[in-house]
Design an enzyme around this catalytic site. Sequence first.
Site, PDB file in Angstrom:
ATOM      1  N   ALA A 192     -58.514 112.412 -73.735  1.00 46.43           N
ATOM      2  CA  ALA A 192     -58.326 112.889 -75.214  1.00 46.43           C
ATOM      3  C   ALA A 192     -56.965 112.813 -75.573  1.00 46.43           C
ATOM      4  O   ALA A 192     -55.974 112.963 -74.908  1.00 46.43           O
ATOM      5  CB  ALA A 192     -58.915 114.181 -75.566  1.00 46.43           C
ATOM      6  N   ASP A 193     -56.724 112.397 -76.822  1.00 46.63           N
ATOM      7  CA  ASP A 193     -55.173 112.340 -77.396  1.00 46.63           C
ATOM      8  C   ASP A 193     -55.511 112.556 -78.706  1.00 46.63           C
ATOM      9  O   ASP A 193     -56.229 112.176 -79.801  1.00 46.63           O
ATOM     10  CB  ASP A 193     -54.695 110.889 -77.350  1.00 46.63           C
ATOM     11  CG  ASP A 193     -53.223 110.931 -77.497  1.00 46.63           C
ATOM     12  OD1 ASP A 193     -52.360 111.586 -76.876  1.00 46.63           O
ATOM     13  OD2 ASP A 193     -52.764 110.545 -78.648  1.00 46.63           O
TER      14      ASP A 193
END
Length: 196
Positions: A71-72
């Site tokens: 995730a970012d």
Amino acid sequence: MKIVLASSSPRRAEILRDAGIPFTVCATQIDEAPLPNESAHAMVARLAEAKARAAASLVNSSDSECIVIGADTTVELNGEIFGKPDDSAHAREMLVKLSGCSHRVLTGIFTLRIPENVIRAAVEISNVTFASLSENEITKYVSSGEPLGKAGGYAIQGLAGRFIPRIEGCYFNVVGLPLARLYGLLRELGWEDGKQ
């Protein structure tokens, strides 16, 4: 089916723990700088994939299947990407720009089931409205240290929550991991609650 979180973020880990989703952490270091002319949407999708693939290369899945989550999260205001501030002065600059405005928080999620290499990915977008902040409020908030290490220089789940009168979209996305969207991706990959 085991879940591996490719992140050292305590906020992402807390979201998964509080949701009752068991996981292990396999954090990796990747360059998070945007590419030239890269949009926030493209950047978070690319970085989420890079994190998941880097962690997957370190996971031993010879005995069973597992799902790796990358995730970012970033903040975008009028096309400008606000990553994590470099220091207190940078955090102040970000907060001055966000004050009194609505901005977007984007989180890319990349899930990879190994060893089959089945992929599900998404980008979640939430709109966040900041109240107009006084110089004193910005100074006090920056001096708390909370803005450092947070995309956009704030934490909605912390002290900055008092400055945010409205969000449209997923609250957990603003924290850093859109839980409902992730849960849907995990289900698509065959993960079932209570079965590991």
